[in-house]
Design an enzyme around this catalytic site. Structure first.
Site, mmCIF file in Angstrom:
data_model
loop_
_atom_site.group_PDB
_atom_site.id
_atom_site.type_symbol
_atom_site.label_atom_id
_atom_site.label_comp_id
_atom_site.label_asym_id
_atom_site.label_seq_id
_atom_site.Cartn_x
_atom_site.Cartn_y
_atom_site.Cartn_z
ATOM 1 N N TYR A 66 40.018 -44.952 33.311
ATOM 2 C CA TYR A 66 39.963 -46.141 32.451
ATOM 3 C C TYR A 66 38.555 -46.329 31.870
ATOM 4 C CZ TYR A 66 44.758 -47.482 33.236
ATOM 5 O OH TYR A 66 46.130 -47.489 33.227
ATOM 6 N N HIS A 119 50.937 -55.230 27.216
ATOM 7 C CA HIS A 119 50.503 -54.383 28.336
ATOM 8 C C HIS A 119 49.052 -54.641 28.743
ATOM 9 C CE1 HIS A 119 53.983 -51.359 27.314
ATOM 10 N NE2 HIS A 119 54.395 -52.453 27.927
ATOM 11 N N THR A 189 55.365 -45.837 18.100
ATOM 12 C CA THR A 189 55.726 -45.860 19.521
ATOM 13 C C THR A 189 56.843 -44.857 19.778
ATOM 14 O OG1 THR A 189 56.530 -47.194 21.388
ATOM 15 C CG2 THR A 189 57.310 -47.860 19.209
ATOM 16 N N ASN A 211 56.946 -43.598 11.814
ATOM 17 C CA ASN A 211 56.478 -42.627 12.801
ATOM 18 C C ASN A 211 56.544 -41.237 12.166
ATOM 19 O OD1 ASN A 211 56.245 -40.963 15.226
ATOM 20 N ND2 ASN A 211 56.875 -42.753 16.398
#
Ligand code: BJW
Length: 239
Positions: A66, A119, A189, A211
């Site tokens: 992270y 998220h 996504t 996309n």
């Protein structure tokens, strides 16, 4: 259907939801979640790192993953797609709601108001276990990850890992917006992660997938535009 046709749907829509995923930030230079990893991380799948179990097994390894991503995000900027979305929202207050799975903060940095970040946020930390009275951010023991200098409780990224609940207020607001919109733009996504992907399956509005590649939500779409976020959004959202 081409981008021009989809533009007429945008013009006619009273309320639009833009549901974004990692592909939204790809042209800013942020690797997508399911892209192959490079360097130190090439032997790991992101799906295997983004769990509480992985963090408890090897906190330092997951924390450092992270930390690497935080550093990377600080060095990039919103792309033409993020900018087109924020500019549309400024020209048409209250007409477009951004619901994002991304933790990179790029929609917010582009100036989008009221982003629903399902998220969490890469830039924030929280306690791994319920904090005790001794757990004070001001008195952290430095480390990777930092910890409470008294009880050892660890800090962890304030993101939503697999098996964890999404922030309830943000999820409820996203469900409400999806139920009330007449157009949903699903951008960048893979559509494999729920409950976020379910928003595109439940909305009564038209669904347009943007996309460059096939996604799991193509079958829920009224139209699929094959192209990138930074190419298509400025065209679609132009007045
Ligand atoms: C471009 C482009 C360009 C490239 N332009 N496009 C129902 C059915 C089955 C399973 C479940 C279900 N409901 C819940 C689950 C379980 C689970 C889940 O969904 N599992 C599936 C994978 C099977 N969900 C959860 O666990 C969620 N929690 C939950 O449900 O809680 C309730 C509960 C709790 C306890 C017990 C019981 C119930 C939590 C999900 C959390 C997801 N977290 C992550 C990590 C965040 C932190 C981090 O970043 O490290 O979120 S996982 C990861 O996936 C990340 C992303 O936000 C998310 C989605 O990925 P995304 O954004 O779609 O990225 P990619 O890489 O997959 O796709 C990129 C796309 O871009 C591709 O399509 C490219 O083609 C495209 N692209 N360049 C436009 N330039």
């Amino acid at each position: 259907m081409n981008a021009e046709d989809a533009r007429s749907w945008v013009r006619a829509a009273r309320h639009i939801v833009l549901l974004s995923g990692a592909g939204m930030s790809a042209e800013s230079g942020v690797p997508t979640f399911r892209d192959a990893q490079t360097g130190l991380w090439s032997n790991f799948r992101p799906e295997d790192l983004a769990t509480e179990e992985a963090f408890r097994r090897d906190p330092s390894m997951v924390w450092n993953w992270y930390a690497m991503r935080r550093g990377m995000v600080l060095q990039v900027a919103p792309n033409a797609g993020h900018v087109a979305v924020a500019a549309f929202q400024q020209r048409h207050p209250g007409r477009l709601t951004v619901v994002t799975q991304n933790v990179d903060g790029l929609h917010q940095r582009a100036g989008s108001p009221g982003v629903l970040a399902l998220h969490g946020n890469l830039s924030e930390d929280k306690w791994l276990d319920a904090p005790r009275a001794c757990c004070e951010v001001a008195k952290l023991r430095a480390g990777s990850p930092p910890s409470c200098s008294t009880c050892g409780n660890l800090r962890r990224p304030a993101v939503v890992w697999f098996g964890e609940m999404l922030p309830l207020a943000q999820l409820a607001a996203a469900e409400e917006a999806a139920a009330a919109c007449d157009l949903m733009l699903v951008v960048g996504t893979s559509g494999v992660v729920y409950p976020a992907a379910g928003l595109a399956r439940c909305t009564p509005g038209r669904v347009v997938v943007l996309n460059p590649h096939a996604s799991d939500l193509d079958d829920a779409a009224d139209a699929v535009l094959r192209g990138t976020a930074a190419e298509l959004l400025p065209v679609l959202l132009e007045d």
